[in-house]
Design a protein around this motif. Sequence first.
Motif, PDB file in Angstrom:
ATOM      1  N   GLU A   1     138.831  20.995  67.626  1.00 40.23           N
ATOM      2  CA  GLU A   1     137.939  20.306  67.290  1.00 40.23           C
ATOM      3  C   GLU A   1     136.443  20.717  67.657  1.00 40.23           C
ATOM      4  O   GLU A   1     135.620  20.444  67.325  1.00 40.23           O
ATOM      5  CB  GLU A   1     138.150  19.115  68.091  1.00 40.23           C
ATOM      6  CG  GLU A   1     139.875  18.195  67.693  1.00 40.23           C
ATOM      7  CD  GLU A   1     139.299  18.399  66.026  1.00 40.23           C
ATOM      8  OE1 GLU A   1     138.742  17.825  65.558  1.00 40.23           O
ATOM      9  OE2 GLU A   1     140.584  18.252  65.427  1.00 40.23           O
TER      10      GLU A   1
ATOM     11  N   THR B   1     133.153  22.020  67.162  1.00 42.48           N
ATOM     12  CA  THR B   1     131.608  22.317  66.157  1.00 42.48           C
ATOM     13  C   THR B   1     131.984  23.202  65.376  1.00 42.48           C
ATOM     14  O   THR B   1     132.116  23.980  64.019  1.00 42.48           O
ATOM     15  CB  THR B   1     130.695  21.684  66.021  1.00 42.48           C
ATOM     16  OG1 THR B   1     130.426  20.547  66.948  1.00 42.48           O
ATOM     17  CG2 THR B   1     129.616  22.143  64.715  1.00 42.48           C
TER      18      THR B   1
ATOM     19  N   ILE C   1     135.318  23.762  63.110  1.00 39.54           N
ATOM     20  CA  ILE C   1     135.263  23.799  62.927  1.00 39.54           C
ATOM     21  C   ILE C   1     134.443  23.812  61.229  1.00 39.54           C
ATOM     22  O   ILE C   1     134.777  24.251  60.503  1.00 39.54           O
ATOM     23  CB  ILE C   1     135.084  21.800  62.706  1.00 39.54           C
ATOM     24  CG1 ILE C   1     135.893  21.386  63.497  1.00 39.54           C
ATOM     25  CG2 ILE C   1     134.999  21.288  61.018  1.00 39.54           C
ATOM     26  CD1 ILE C   1     137.534  21.230  62.898  1.00 39.54           C
TER      27      ILE C   1
ATOM     28  N   ALA D   1     133.351  20.731  55.551  1.00 40.10           N
ATOM     29  CA  ALA D   1     133.998  19.625  56.333  1.00 40.10           C
ATOM     30  C   ALA D   1     132.801  18.931  57.213  1.00 40.10           C
ATOM     31  O   ALA D   1     133.287  18.121  57.514  1.00 40.10           O
ATOM     32  CB  ALA D   1     134.545  20.626  56.934  1.00 40.10           C
TER      33      ALA D   1
ATOM     34  N   LEU E   1     141.020  19.593  57.737  1.00 44.75           N
ATOM     35  CA  LEU E   1     139.218  19.101  58.025  1.00 44.75           C
ATOM     36  C   LEU E   1     138.594  17.681  57.548  1.00 44.75           C
ATOM     37  O   LEU E   1     137.979  17.562  58.118  1.00 44.75           O
ATOM     38  CB  LEU E   1     138.146  20.092  56.620  1.00 44.75           C
ATOM     39  CG  LEU E   1     138.262  21.811  56.572  1.00 44.75           C
ATOM     40  CD1 LEU E   1     137.757  22.063  55.794  1.00 44.75           C
ATOM     41  CD2 LEU E   1     137.383  21.725  57.859  1.00 44.75           C
TER      42      LEU E   1
ATOM     43  N   SER F   1     140.234  16.081  60.692  1.00 41.75           N
ATOM     44  CA  SER F   1     138.402  16.009  62.282  1.00 41.75           C
ATOM     45  C   SER F   1     137.766  15.458  61.198  1.00 41.75           C
ATOM     46  O   SER F   1     136.864  14.574  62.841  1.00 41.75           O
ATOM     47  CB  SER F   1     138.041  17.842  61.703  1.00 41.75           C
ATOM     48  OG  SER F   1     137.123  17.613  62.520  1.00 41.75           O
TER      49      SER F   1
END
Length: 674
Positions: free
Chosen positions: A366, A368, A371, A413, A449, A452
Amino acid sequence: MVVDGLDDESSLDWLTDSDTHDERSLWDFIPRGRHSTVLVTTRQARLAGRFAERLQFVVEVKPLQDKDAVFMILGENPKDTPRFEQAKQLAKKLGGTAGVLAFPHAYRNKIDKKINLKEYEGMVGFPDSTKPDHTTNAMLAWKRLFRVMEKKHPEAASLLCSVGVLEVQSIPKDFFQKADWKLTPKLEMYGMIERSADDRFIRVTGIVRLCLQRYLEERKEKELIEEKVLRQLYETLKDGDHELDEALLPSILAALKFRTKFSEGKCTATLHLKVAQYYQHIGRMEAAKSHFEKALTRRSEDSKRRYYLSDKDVETARQALDKLGLDQKSLSVAGGKKPSSRACFIPNPQELRSELRLLEESSGREHTSTIQKLAELAALRLAHPSMRQPSQTKANNLANNRGLPAPTSGSPASGTPGNNDPSGNGSSSLAPQNGDTLEDDPAVLFERLLESAINTHGLNTMRTANAHYSLAIAYERQGNFPKSEQHFSQAIVIARDRLGPESPECLRMLRALACLYARQGNTQAEQMFALALQSQIKVLGDTHPETLITRHNVALFLEEAEEWEAAGQELERILGLQGYWLGRDAPETLHTAQSLALNYAARNKRKEAEDLFRATLATQEQVLGETHVDTMTTAERLREFLENAQGDGGKGDKGAKKEDNDKKGVKDGKKGKK
């Protein structure tokens, strides 16, 4: 006219050094988006006049109005006239701009709340003059504030010196050590910086940089601070644990312009190497070559071979230069021209996947960075399906022509599709095939995505809405229309709630759902297109890029009604407007060009159709790449067009029977089999 001025290659002369070998114009640095307008500002009237060409197109930004300036200094608009007049006169002495008025505001609110304006002016020591020197007075006000900070918070003052010598406005968090980043609230308290809402950048205004640099020059400390910054960047990047990214690049380029004794030393070779490798990664080959050469030049200046590049780094640079030399030679032989500044760079999916796994292991699923890398992989898989196996399925032009490119990379995302909006042209099935795993399936990637976005930002946020939107397009590409409709609808519900039913984002999503309905032959499609177009014209205007995309869709409905001539004329108008506003090689423009070529073919304008098909395909191959779904679709339609022309014996029969068959073939290419 501003666009024309920015698109001139000479527009970079005043912005960059002459040895940067940057082949782009300033226009290439302007962010492209469909939901906002870029405002170009400059402090130099000469530049404004140059870009706008006519003085009536230059808008002068005036100082703050008296009541606003007074409010900024005092935090209120006093009812007693003498106090108001005193604050107004102080604002005039300082030039009346918000950046400078922040200095007395910070002093009176954070340092000495009891001091009155007369005492403040006496303490700062403004010279008596009927025509005050605003820069000198700003310097005096800043210096008073900075000296207090130096005494009370010396570490914060030292940090401001480091960021203030860099000629950049925004500096990313990655520039700072953890302990230093914790000092940024102190700098903000004194009015020296602003922190971004997401706490990832700080912004240093031009007036603060000017005052600080003059102050350091007075104390003969500027070169010392510049050397400190170079060492800090060198220590950050030398071991390879921290990779250079787009956010940190401007700070490094600014530091490489320092002219200090140390700048000819060990750190600059490493920094040039890191910049070169980054430029090579994103396809900026001329810039990469320049920095590789500078890195090797710095190495050759070190007789002891201790502080500059390692032997491994030297070999890396030399191999890269050899490869770049071959690439440039091949391009020259093939085309006789230097490569376009907008030539595409297609990441390697296997490398992206490996980088994603490493980030998952080191930073977590998770994080940044994880992602963002996941978003890059998902976008690549959606945009370049033929990197596995080209689909032979004909595309439904009406349904897929949102006028938006399938992304090459970006951050869907993050909830900001923008230019990386994953809704492209083509209908290749992207389900795993030929040994691919589920992690290659865009729908699976975009599902993750979405999960998340929900976990990080919540169910009812635009980040989540855009994640639903991206996932809907992935499902549509796979032919899973029920799931696609479900996620489009959820995205629209959130956008209506958060932004309103006539917001550009909501209308874009509504148009995408209309495209899906058109693909299924749903009669609601035409009504939804008309609703979206009416609202876009009202909110954005009839020549806004988003409106032009919807006009494109509506033109294709004219073709469904056999109104080929009217549709062709509208497509020609749209193509001209997109070419002017977005550029001839913008993906949206190329979409329209392909549709117009099909229209010409249907109207038996063989030469015009073939010429436009070939020109569009050549540009797409250069800008998007041969494996991009848009490029493949154009190539397939050109092949079909040539086969039909060959079957006709090249006679160009314009009889009614042949023309009807041509139109039927074009409609089949757009509608597909129901």
